[in-house]
Scaffold this motif. Structure first.
Motif, PDB file in Angstrom:
ATOM      1  N   GLN A  83       0.818  -1.211   0.000  1.00  0.00           N
ATOM      2  CA  GLN A  83       0.000   0.000   0.000  1.00  0.00           C
ATOM      3  C   GLN A  83       0.857   1.268   0.000  1.00  0.00           C
ATOM      4  N   GLU A  84       2.002   1.191   0.639  1.00  0.00           N
ATOM      5  CA  GLU A  84       2.886   2.360   0.654  1.00  0.00           C
ATOM      6  C   GLU A  84       3.362   2.695  -0.756  1.00  0.00           C
ATOM      7  N   SER A  85       3.672   1.678  -1.545  1.00  0.00           N
ATOM      8  CA  SER A  85       4.078   1.902  -2.931  1.00  0.00           C
ATOM      9  C   SER A  85       2.944   2.520  -3.741  1.00  0.00           C
ATOM     10  N   GLU A  86       1.721   2.038  -3.501  1.00  0.00           N
ATOM     11  CA  GLU A  86       0.563   2.593  -4.202  1.00  0.00           C
ATOM     12  C   GLU A  86       0.346   4.048  -3.806  1.00  0.00           C
ATOM     13  N   ASP A  92       2.642   6.156  -2.817  1.00  0.00           N
ATOM     14  CA  ASP A  92       3.679   6.952  -3.470  1.00  0.00           C
ATOM     15  C   ASP A  92       3.264   7.308  -4.895  1.00  0.00           C
ATOM     16  N   GLN A  93       2.766   6.316  -5.621  1.00  0.00           N
ATOM     17  CA  GLN A  93       2.346   6.540  -7.001  1.00  0.00           C
ATOM     18  C   GLN A  93       1.216   7.560  -7.062  1.00  0.00           C
ATOM     19  N   GLU A  94       0.263   7.430  -6.145  1.00  0.00           N
ATOM     20  CA  GLU A  94      -0.862   8.371  -6.114  1.00  0.00           C
ATOM     21  C   GLU A  94      -0.387   9.795  -5.856  1.00  0.00           C
ATOM     22  N   LEU A  95       0.595   9.942  -4.971  1.00  0.00           N
ATOM     23  CA  LEU A  95       1.121  11.277  -4.674  1.00  0.00           C
ATOM     24  C   LEU A  95       1.771  11.894  -5.908  1.00  0.00           C
ATOM     25  N   LYS A 109      20.468  17.025   2.498  1.00  0.00           N
ATOM     26  CA  LYS A 109      19.105  16.513   2.619  1.00  0.00           C
ATOM     27  C   LYS A 109      18.288  17.325   3.612  1.00  0.00           C
ATOM     28  N   GLN A 110      18.902  17.707   4.736  1.00  0.00           N
ATOM     29  CA  GLN A 110      18.175  18.457   5.759  1.00  0.00           C
ATOM     30  C   GLN A 110      17.660  19.774   5.214  1.00  0.00           C
ATOM     31  N   GLU A 111      18.443  20.405   4.360  1.00  0.00           N
ATOM     32  CA  GLU A 111      18.014  21.664   3.758  1.00  0.00           C
ATOM     33  C   GLU A 111      16.837  21.441   2.802  1.00  0.00           C
ATOM     34  N   VAL A 112      16.857  20.328   2.088  1.00  0.00           N
ATOM     35  CA  VAL A 112      15.737  19.985   1.204  1.00  0.00           C
ATOM     36  C   VAL A 112      14.465  19.800   2.029  1.00  0.00           C
ATOM     37  N   LEU A 113      14.570  19.076   3.150  1.00  0.00           N
ATOM     38  CA  LEU A 113      13.409  18.833   4.001  1.00  0.00           C
ATOM     39  C   LEU A 113      12.871  20.125   4.593  1.00  0.00           C
ATOM     40  N   GLU A 114      13.769  21.013   5.006  1.00  0.00           N
ATOM     41  CA  GLU A 114      13.340  22.302   5.560  1.00  0.00           C
ATOM     42  C   GLU A 114      12.629  23.135   4.505  1.00  0.00           C
ATOM     43  N   PHE A 115      13.139  23.098   3.282  1.00  0.00           N
ATOM     44  CA  PHE A 115      12.511  23.827   2.181  1.00  0.00           C
ATOM     45  C   PHE A 115      11.101  23.288   1.932  1.00  0.00           C
ATOM     46  N   CYS A 116      10.964  21.955   1.894  1.00  0.00           N
ATOM     47  CA  CYS A 116       9.647  21.349   1.670  1.00  0.00           C
ATOM     48  C   CYS A 116       8.662  21.754   2.764  1.00  0.00           C
ATOM     49  N   SER A 117       9.162  21.814   3.989  1.00  0.00           N
ATOM     50  CA  SER A 117       8.302  22.191   5.107  1.00  0.00           C
ATOM     51  C   SER A 117       7.842  23.644   4.983  1.00  0.00           C
ATOM     52  N   LYS A 118       8.764  24.537   4.666  1.00  0.00           N
ATOM     53  CA  LYS A 118       8.421  25.962   4.570  1.00  0.00           C
ATOM     54  C   LYS A 118       7.490  26.241   3.400  1.00  0.00           C
ATOM     55  N   GLN A 119       7.680  25.513   2.298  1.00  0.00           N
ATOM     56  CA  GLN A 119       6.874  25.746   1.093  1.00  0.00           C
ATOM     57  C   GLN A 119       5.646  24.835   1.017  1.00  0.00           C
ATOM     58  N   SER A 120       5.446  24.017   2.052  1.00  0.00           N
ATOM     59  CA  SER A 120       4.315  23.077   2.089  1.00  0.00           C
ATOM     60  C   SER A 120       4.296  22.149   0.878  1.00  0.00           C
ATOM     61  N   VAL A 121       5.469  21.658   0.526  1.00  0.00           N
ATOM     62  CA  VAL A 121       5.588  20.706  -0.582  1.00  0.00           C
ATOM     63  C   VAL A 121       5.362  19.300  -0.028  1.00  0.00           C
ATOM     64  N   PRO A 122       4.351  18.581  -0.520  1.00  0.00           N
ATOM     65  CA  PRO A 122       4.079  17.234   0.012  1.00  0.00           C
ATOM     66  C   PRO A 122       5.142  16.234  -0.415  1.00  0.00           C
ATOM     67  N   PHE A 123       5.462  15.294   0.458  1.00  0.00           N
ATOM     68  CA  PHE A 123       6.421  14.241   0.124  1.00  0.00           C
ATOM     69  C   PHE A 123       6.143  13.030   0.992  1.00  0.00           C
ATOM     70  N   HIS A 124       6.676  11.904   0.579  1.00  0.00           N
ATOM     71  CA  HIS A 124       6.571  10.673   1.358  1.00  0.00           C
ATOM     72  C   HIS A 124       7.969  10.197   1.744  1.00  0.00           C
ATOM     73  N   ASP A 125       8.067   9.575   2.907  1.00  0.00           N
ATOM     74  CA  ASP A 125       9.289   8.868   3.296  1.00  0.00           C
ATOM     75  C   ASP A 125       9.189   7.427   2.816  1.00  0.00           C
ATOM     76  N   ASP A 126      10.254   6.945   2.192  1.00  0.00           N
ATOM     77  CA  ASP A 126      10.341   5.535   1.811  1.00  0.00           C
ATOM     78  C   ASP A 126      10.838   4.777   3.043  1.00  0.00           C
ATOM     79  N   THR A 127       9.961   4.025   3.701  1.00  0.00           N
ATOM     80  CA  THR A 127      10.337   3.378   4.960  1.00  0.00           C
ATOM     81  C   THR A 127      11.439   2.341   4.775  1.00  0.00           C
ATOM     82  N   SER A 128      11.623   1.826   3.547  1.00  0.00           N
ATOM     83  CA  SER A 128      12.697   0.858   3.333  1.00  0.00           C
ATOM     84  C   SER A 128      14.073   1.500   3.499  1.00  0.00           C
TER      85      SER A 128
END
Length: 215
Positions: free
Chosen positions: A23-26, A28-31, A126-145
């Protein structure tokens, strides 16, 4: 993808679904498909069957992924394949090559642009990318693997790098500096071959005139 949208680049989105995480893969595709639609991009999701793979899954996945990307590039007459590799990915790549015995020519890691692949975020942590996504409200998923350490890259990320941060302050910049040394190594080899190789082979007189490190 968000940045490319912001600067008005024409993009065709390709998403690879290995169906490994159910379901996590599905999800990701939907996002990916959903955000591509919101931002007005055409998108194609490709589902691959990994159940028959007997061997190195990551190698197979990488080869299949880039084969598909290149096929689309040709079909669409696109200028480049753009990926979101960041600085942490680069450091993992360089360290893996060193540990596997790679010669200095490989220490430069991935190129930001190699004439086909474009990695615009390669100098961004990577941390700067995550901070940017947070500030700009860019949706993303974590790949738990990624949190499983059964693969070499994940093992470095999860088990080695945290210790490096505590024991070797500045290690990331030191590893990045290897790119400079790799470039110097290439320049030295080029200089030697230009000076010391003729139509008949090695020019002994010129070779003997080199400094010992160059020899």
């Amino acid at each position: 993808l968000y940045i490319l949208k912001k600067i008005g680049v024409q993009v065709f989105v390709v998403h690879i679904n290995y169906a490994l995480r159910r379901q996590e893969s599905e999800s990701d595709q939907e996002l990916v498909e959903g955000m591509a639609a919101v931002w007005g991009y055409d998108c194609c999701s490709v589902r691959l069957d990994s159940t028959a793979i007997d061997g190195n899954f990551q190698k197979w996945a990488r080869e299949e992924r880039y084969r598909i990307f290149r096929d689309f590039k040709v079909q669409l007459q696109a200028h480049a394949i753009v990926t979101a590799h960041h600085l942490d990915d680069q450091l993992e790549t360089i360290l893996q090559r060193i540990l596997r015995g790679g010669n200095p020519a490989t220490w430069a890691g991935m190129k930001q642009w190699d004439g086909e692949l474009f990695r615009p975020l390669l100098d961004i942590p990577k941390q700067e990318v995550l901070e940017f996504c947070s500030k700009q409200s860019v949706p993303f998923h974590d790949d738990t693997s990624n949190f499983e350490s059964k693969y070499a890259r994940n093992f470095l990320r999860n088990n080695v790098f945290p210790g490096f941060d505590n024991l070797f302050p500045g290690w990331k910049q030191n590893l990045r500096n290897l790119e400079y040394y790799a470039r110097q190594n290439r320049n030295a080899i080029h200089f030697i071959t230009e000076r010391c190789l003729g139509d008949e082979g090695l020019i002994i007189r010129e070779f003997n005139s080199l400094s010992q490190p160059l020899k």
